[in-house]
Design a protein around this motif. Structure first.
Motif, PDB file in Angstrom:
ATOM      1  N   VAL A  24     -28.005 -46.111 -15.104  1.00  0.00           N
ATOM      2  CA  VAL A  24     -28.771 -47.307 -14.742  1.00  0.00           C
ATOM      3  C   VAL A  24     -28.716 -47.623 -13.255  1.00  0.00           C
ATOM      4  N   GLY A  25     -28.196 -46.723 -12.445  1.00  0.00           N
ATOM      5  CA  GLY A  25     -28.218 -46.940 -11.008  1.00  0.00           C
ATOM      6  C   GLY A  25     -29.618 -46.784 -10.457  1.00  0.00           C
ATOM      7  N   ASP A  26     -29.785 -47.059  -9.189  1.00  0.00           N
ATOM      8  CA  ASP A  26     -31.109 -46.907  -8.567  1.00  0.00           C
ATOM      9  C   ASP A  26     -31.644 -45.503  -8.801  1.00  0.00           C
ATOM     10  N   SER A  27     -32.892 -45.414  -9.278  1.00  0.00           N
ATOM     11  CA  SER A  27     -33.594 -44.152  -9.545  1.00  0.00           C
ATOM     12  C   SER A  27     -33.010 -43.376 -10.719  1.00  0.00           C
ATOM     13  N   ALA A  28     -32.030 -43.942 -11.436  1.00  0.00           N
ATOM     14  CA  ALA A  28     -31.503 -43.290 -12.628  1.00  0.00           C
ATOM     15  C   ALA A  28     -32.545 -43.377 -13.744  1.00  0.00           C
ATOM     16  N   PRO A  29     -32.559 -42.427 -14.675  1.00  0.00           N
ATOM     17  CA  PRO A  29     -33.666 -42.336 -15.653  1.00  0.00           C
ATOM     18  C   PRO A  29     -33.882 -43.570 -16.509  1.00  0.00           C
ATOM     19  N   LEU A  30     -32.830 -44.145 -17.070  1.00  0.00           N
ATOM     20  CA  LEU A  30     -33.029 -45.314 -17.927  1.00  0.00           C
ATOM     21  C   LEU A  30     -33.418 -46.535 -17.088  1.00  0.00           C
ATOM     22  N   ARG A  31     -32.879 -46.638 -15.900  1.00  0.00           N
ATOM     23  CA  ARG A  31     -33.236 -47.756 -15.006  1.00  0.00           C
ATOM     24  C   ARG A  31     -34.728 -47.701 -14.668  1.00  0.00           C
ATOM     25  N   VAL A  32     -35.233 -46.516 -14.373  1.00  0.00           N
ATOM     26  CA  VAL A  32     -36.657 -46.356 -14.048  1.00  0.00           C
ATOM     27  C   VAL A  32     -37.516 -46.736 -15.244  1.00  0.00           C
ATOM     28  N   ALA A  33     -37.106 -46.273 -16.435  1.00  0.00           N
ATOM     29  CA  ALA A  33     -37.864 -46.587 -17.650  1.00  0.00           C
ATOM     30  C   ALA A  33     -37.892 -48.089 -17.897  1.00  0.00           C
ATOM     31  N   MET A  34     -36.770 -48.749 -17.643  1.00  0.00           N
ATOM     32  CA  MET A  34     -36.701 -50.197 -17.859  1.00  0.00           C
ATOM     33  C   MET A  34     -37.588 -50.931 -16.869  1.00  0.00           C
ATOM     34  N   GLU A  35     -37.553 -50.522 -15.613  1.00  0.00           N
ATOM     35  CA  GLU A  35     -38.342 -51.206 -14.586  1.00  0.00           C
ATOM     36  C   GLU A  35     -39.840 -51.019 -14.801  1.00  0.00           C
ATOM     37  N   LYS A  36     -40.218 -49.866 -15.375  1.00  0.00           N
ATOM     38  CA  LYS A  36     -41.629 -49.594 -15.621  1.00  0.00           C
ATOM     39  C   LYS A  36     -42.071 -50.038 -17.012  1.00  0.00           C
ATOM     40  N   GLY A  37     -41.114 -50.542 -17.799  1.00  0.00           N
ATOM     41  CA  GLY A  37     -41.457 -50.978 -19.147  1.00  0.00           C
ATOM     42  C   GLY A  37     -41.849 -49.830 -20.052  1.00  0.00           C
ATOM     43  N   GLN A  38     -41.293 -48.657 -19.820  1.00  0.00           N
ATOM     44  CA  GLN A  38     -41.618 -47.474 -20.616  1.00  0.00           C
ATOM     45  C   GLN A  38     -40.673 -47.375 -21.814  1.00  0.00           C
ATOM     46  N   ALA A  39     -41.245 -47.434 -23.000  1.00  0.00           N
ATOM     47  CA  ALA A  39     -40.431 -47.403 -24.216  1.00  0.00           C
ATOM     48  C   ALA A  39     -40.193 -45.972 -24.676  1.00  0.00           C
ATOM     49  N   HIS A  40     -38.973 -45.682 -25.027  1.00  0.00           N
ATOM     50  CA  HIS A  40     -38.642 -44.408 -25.669  1.00  0.00           C
ATOM     51  C   HIS A  40     -37.345 -44.564 -26.448  1.00  0.00           C
ATOM     52  N   SER A  41     -37.251 -43.864 -27.546  1.00  0.00           N
ATOM     53  CA  SER A  41     -36.036 -43.912 -28.350  1.00  0.00           C
ATOM     54  C   SER A  41     -34.952 -43.108 -27.665  1.00  0.00           C
ATOM     55  N   CYS A  42     -33.718 -43.583 -27.782  1.00  0.00           N
ATOM     56  CA  CYS A  42     -32.641 -42.927 -27.051  1.00  0.00           C
ATOM     57  C   CYS A  42     -31.317 -43.096 -27.788  1.00  0.00           C
TER      58      CYS A  42
END
Length: 463
Positions: A37-55
């Motif tokens: 969840v750090g800057d540019s980390a994959p889940l952080r990017v998904a959260m900021e862009k509102g991109q839903a995916h199961s994980c």
């Protein structure tokens, strides 16, 4: 920080543990996990862009799996349903899936299902999730402390993005401690509004005792705040040495018998001994003993190492390992632990050879791959006159009657394997002498005029 989610985190009329009061409300407040969840980390990017995916959130207790799921659902503006695989079954799961389907059709709103301890679901229960995850009926956020490679079926695992969460490092734990001491909803609610103070050494011990578990740190801190005495003048409460000793009555080390931590530490001990490091080998051994590992299992592992990694380079290693096991059985804890430590250190400094282990594997593979090779006639016993007339034992040479008690040129393997060499001793320890002796015998075989199977000996790899 993990915890049983779903409760109203803003309720103030009932008791709420410190860990729940300090649960981050923004991703910027989340402790550690920079890779996720750090800057540019994959889940952080998904959260900021509102991109839903199961994980799948995979990590030890107290690293933020429940909190992260709540923050993710909030960013997606989704309804979140908290469920524990320990308590839920197929019936409850179907009800959640149907509610998610109805919510999507009627309100166009997404549902996030946070499934804690997902590894507790059996294959049938996991299969129930597949269509809903595949069709996007809901977003599944699973949480597990177990290695998903072994605990989740491949069909479900292939539909989830796996995020590996790590134990919090000391810097993240100290930052969390400071936040708990200064936050309006922190320990001041426990101390009646008084500041809670402690010396740096006390803070360091508290962090060490929490062992990378944020929830454990905050639980210990809350207990410390309840036990702490007022300072002179009554302007604050202080966590002193006596308070800390009263709290830290159990080992803080993380150890899950049969889980990832167990196998990781076993692997570390084995590799340290194989790598000839007595300090590291004994360290991991004692870490596991301190964490509650079965001493008999560790003793068996030492015996295995004595044969697999040392073998005939120092045959005494096997005796040392077995003697340590016997001594432990007789003495028990704690005296017997010293014998296991002695054995681990001896194995670490012994000369190493995996020649026996390699030969064992090659021979076993040969036995399983080949048919039932008949025993050569000259190696068979002839207990009856008929068998002797038929050639049983004919031509056998009794080694003790030969020079140096060695029948040069004699063969002992089935006809299809004559000339194969499986055991290749190394030039270390006792095996150096064994290798010299075997080279001498090979020279005698080459010079023997009546060799049964002429030709130079091959190694097993020449097959």
């Amino acid at each position: 920080m993990d915890g049983s989610g779903g409760a109203d985190r803003h309720a103030s009329s009932v008791y709420r543990p410190l860990a729940d009061r300090l649960r981050p409300r923004r991703i910027e407040e989340f402790a550690g996990q920079v890779r996720v969840v750090g800057d540019s980390a994959p889940l952080r990017v998904a959260m900021e862009k509102g991109q839903a995916h199961s994980c799948l959130l995979w990590g030890p207790p107290g690293v933020g799996k429940t909190t992260l799921a709540g923050l993710y659902a909030e960013r997606l503006q989704a309804e979140i349903v908290y469920m524990s695989a320990v308590e839920a079954g197929v019936k409850e799961l179907r009800a959640v899936i149907q509610s998610a389907r109805d919510r999507r059709q009627s309100a166009g709103r997404l549902t996030v299902l946070f499934l804690d301890e997902i590894h507790r679901f059996n294959k049938t229960q996991q299969d129930q999730l597949l269509p809903s995850v595949e069709q996007g009926v809901l977003v599944l956020v699973g949480a597990t402390t177990e290695n998903p490679s072994f605990s989740l079926n491949n069909a479900l695992l292939s539909r989830l993005r796996v995020y590996r969460l790590q134990s919090l490092d000391d810097a993240a734990m100290h930052a969390l401690l400071e936040r708990a001491l200064t936050h309006p909803e922190g320990v001041k609610e426990t101390t009646g509004g008084l500041p809670l103070v402690m010396q740096p050494a006390i803070a360091n011990r508290l962090v060490a005792a929490a062992d990378g578990d944020a929830r454990r740190l905050l639980t210990l801190l809350e207990l410390a705040a309840q036990l702490a005495a007022d300072t002179e003048g009554g302007e604050a409460r202080e966590v002193g040495e006596e308070t800390l000793e009263a709290l830290l009555t159990q080992s803080p080390r993380r150890f899950d018998q049969g889980g990832d931590e167990f196998y990781d530490q076993i692997s570390a001990m084995h590799k340290a001994i194989r790598g000839s490091n007595p300090d590291a080998g004994a360290y991991w051994l004692l870490r596991m003993l301190d964490g509650g590992a079965d001493p008999s299992y560790l003793a068996r592992r030492l015996v295995r190492i004595a044969s697999e990694d040392i073998g005939n380079a120092d045959p005494r290693a096997l005796t040392v390992a077995l003697d340590a096991w016997t001594a432990f059985d007789r003495l028990g804890v704690p005296e017997g632990e010293l014998m296991l430590t002695q054995a681990a250190m001896y194995l670490a400094v012994a000369p190493k050879s995996n020649a026996v282990y390699t030969a064992h594997n090659a021979l076993l593979a040969t036995v399983r791959q080949r048919g039932t090779d008949p025993v050569p006639m000259h190696l068979r016993n002839a207990p009856t006159a008929l068998m002797e007339r038929e050639g049983w034992g004919k031509g056998y040479r009794y080694a003790h009657d030969e020079p140096d008690a060695y029948a040069a040129g004699e063969t002992y393997l089935p006809d299809g394997l004559v000339g194969k060499r499986f055991y290749q001793p190394v030039e270390r320890g006792l095996e150096r002498s064994i290798a010299e002796r075997m080279r001498y015998w090979a020279e005698l075989d080459e010079q023997a005029p009546d060799r049964r199977r002429p030709g130079k000996a091959d190694t097993a790899s020449d097959d």
